[in-house]
Design an enzyme around this catalytic site. Structure first.
Site, PDB file in Angstrom:
ATOM      1  N   SER A  33       0.852  -1.197   0.000  1.00 44.27           N
ATOM      2  CA  SER A  33       0.000   0.000   0.000  1.00 44.27           C
ATOM      3  C   SER A  33       0.891   1.253   0.000  1.00 44.27           C
ATOM      4  CB  SER A  33      -0.921  -0.054   1.222  1.00 44.27           C
ATOM      5  OG  SER A  33      -1.891   0.943   1.196  1.00 44.27           O
ATOM      6  N   ASP A  74      -8.886  -6.166  -4.710  1.00 45.21           N
ATOM      7  CA  ASP A  74      -8.459  -4.906  -4.107  1.00 45.21           C
ATOM      8  C   ASP A  74      -8.957  -3.759  -4.990  1.00 45.21           C
ATOM      9  OD1 ASP A  74      -7.186  -2.694  -3.063  1.00 45.21           O
ATOM     10  OD2 ASP A  74      -5.180  -3.587  -3.061  1.00 45.21           O
ATOM     11  N   HIS A  99      -8.111  -5.039  -0.309  1.00 45.25           N
ATOM     12  CA  HIS A  99      -6.811  -4.427  -0.030  1.00 45.25           C
ATOM     13  C   HIS A  99      -6.127  -5.073   1.171  1.00 45.25           C
ATOM     14  CE1 HIS A  99      -3.795  -1.339  -0.400  1.00 45.25           C
ATOM     15  NE2 HIS A  99      -3.995  -0.889   0.819  1.00 45.25           N
TER      16      HIS A  99
END
Lengths: 378, 378
Positions: free
Chosen positions: A147, A320, A353
């Site tokens: 991320s 995601d 995610h």
């Protein structure tokens, strides 16, 4: 693996992208494994929004204190600390030990609060490089993050191309989309318009903008999960049903939590508001918004990545929707365009995610085999 | 087309699903076109979250007062008021004229506020049926709505199967997913935790929970648009760029709006907080959460829809991630399972959920040709 957090103080001023500078700042960090004689086996881990330098292992006497990537990093684990010397570092502006908005500004003697300078991914990487200098590490075997951490890993390859041999960029993106920025902005407005925020100087008022932090975290959680996994985990189940009541027991209330997804989100929001700093939330979401290495190249990502010299592993997860696989593929294409070595795994995982933090044998085996291939001269 | 809002007062008590009842309530409504002698050409329009009975036409002397579906409904338009007698009605609990939380509870003499009973889609349909009774309309040629309005159209077909000949269900779903409920819940928490909300009795305090309403609306807007259309409309464009500044002018601020998507959302939030009622927001999102006709049939939608007798048109939009096409397909399948006549159009439109309010020739021509086929005995 029992670990101990450390802190390093930096006197010299660190110039920031915003034009300001930080001096007399501290970085909290941890290390796992042993640095070899050639100092060639160091791996830096960069964290995302609400994580810290406590990446792996446990603290002595605290059974449930596993680091946030403990499933990935440790002796015999995919990133094997029997082979690698792994470093976790808390970023500037965060709230887990490194200098942040809750600390005293040496220039004024007052708590920074809203005056803490707006830090960027590039600033964090510069600060991390100074930590490596202090630790006597010239070159990283690898830098890895998921991320926002993946953005830092990518930025390392661009800012210090000669100091990185491998960059592992997981569930990340070359920049945020308008929708990503929109979610960040709503979260920031919830915090900044909470009357307890006091323009970011709430420490002096003895308040915490918990209402805003709760809303911010609830929004975040929605975007971390996939629609599918939310339906599977919570669906339309009522709280009453979980408590043994029948499914016919609608409360007919707008203020009480009725569905299990509601109590889950409220619980996550409450927990977060107890420990996370509101100014840190603003700073870190803004660093996400601003990251855009292609920006100074007229939006040409291939051009922006031409500076990189290392090898890359990119990983994305099919469900995601915050950092969708197509965003990782943009990076892969730009790297290939520069004839750089890049491996790419798109994992068909249901968890959205959040998958980058979870155990999935396909995912962990990709990481394991990649690090098996990273050569380390003793 | 110049139109005039009307209001109908109902003395008799309306029993609600929650167990409470409403008496001495008013419904605001408008009509367009002429009811024919056979009373066979009436079409009821059901509204979604923030719309009203003002569906089409303009108010005298107010040039910019078009109804919210004025592109769809009027003389010569897809739903042609030269052929049909169209009725728009504001739902109970709303804030545009029909009885709602800002009105006086006849039982107590005080403003309802948070004590306004939690109304459901089924309750609204019952109230609409009483309005039709009062207007002397036994059978609807069609009932039509988008989003939450589509849920009402579907519910009409189940609650009053003999009173509907056609149901037009646009951008809708047989119930909300966990993610849908999650977004509603965050919006509700933003409102309910605003200190100006006062447990829903803010009218007595002379306050309006505008902070919460702004956040709720910003979240809503994100979910109404597609990621694609947001990128196309706003992308990563800076406000400074729109004002003629260069693209290099990051403000490095967490509190000021920096990207155009941010100022767009702030503007939408500010505008909404000026006119929308906070208790209405809670009530209407809750009605969305609760709608689930399959619930009393063990989740079996086919079984639930077996009561329907009318013909159906379903429309969905490819980039609508709030009420995705697959949710409309669930309804279509359940209707087909019951051997009911159903037409289905999946429009490949970039605009997300908002598409149902916009002009798209493929969409409007589907509506037009469907209504052309609706027979009306004079």
């Amino acid at each position: 693996m029992i670990v101990t957090p450390q802190s390093m103080q930096f006197k010299a001023s660190l110039p920031l992208q915003c034009g300001a500078a930080l001096r007399d700042y501290a970085l909290s960090f941890e290390t796992y494994g042993e640095l070899n004689a050639a100092r060639s086996n160091a791996v830096l881990i960069c964290h995302a929004l609400n994580a810290s330098h406590h990446v792996a292992g446990r603290y002595a006497g605290q059974d449930k204190s596993e680091g946030w990537w403990d499933n990935m990093i440790g002796p015999g684990k995919p990133l094997d600390t029997d082979k690698f010397f792994v470093i976790g570092v808390n970023n500037l502006g965060s709230c887990f030990g490194s200098t942040g908005p809750m600390h005293t500004n040496p220039d004024t003697g007052r708590i920074y609060g809203a005056d803490f300078p707006v830090v960027t991914v590039e600033d964090w990487v510069n600060a991390q490089a100074r930590l490596l200098d202090a630790l006597g590490i010239q070159t990283l075997a690898a830098v890895m993050g998921g991320s926002l951490g993946g953005m830092q890993a990518l930025s390392w390859a661009l800012q210090y191309p000669e100091r990185v041999r491998h960059a592992v960029v997981i569930a990340s993106a070359p920049n945020l989309t308008a929708e990503n920025i929109a979610f960040n902005e709503v979260a920031r407005r919830a915090i900044a318009t909470d009357p307890d925020f006091h323009g970011g100087h709430f420490y002096a008022h003895g308040t915490v903008p918990k209402r805003g932090l709760r809303i911010a975290r609830m929004i975040g959680h929605i975007t971390y999960l996939s629609d599918d996994v939310m339906n599977e985990k919570f669906g339309r189940q009522l709280i009453a049903a979980a408590k043994g009541g029948g499914q016919d027991d609608y409360l007919f209330s707008t203020l009480e939590a009725e569905f299990q997804i509601e109590s889950y989100l409220r619980y996550q929001g409450d927990k977060f508001a107890e420990y996370f700093d509101a100014n840190t939330y603003l700073l870190i979401t803004r660093a996400l918004d601003y990251f855009d290495p292609a920006r100074t190249y007229g939006g040409d990502l291939s051009h922006a990545l031409a500076r990189a010299r290392c090898k890359f592993l990119l990983v994305s997860f099919s469900t995601d929707w915050r950092f969708a696989p197509k965003r990782s593929r943009e990076i892969v294409k730009a790297l290939l365009h520069n004839r750089l070595g890049v491996s790419y795994a798109e994992i068909d995982a249901p968890h959205g995610h959040d998958a980058f933090l979870l155990d999935d044998p396909r995912y962990t085996s990709v990481i394991r085999s990649y690090f098996d291939s990273v050569e380390v001269t003793p």
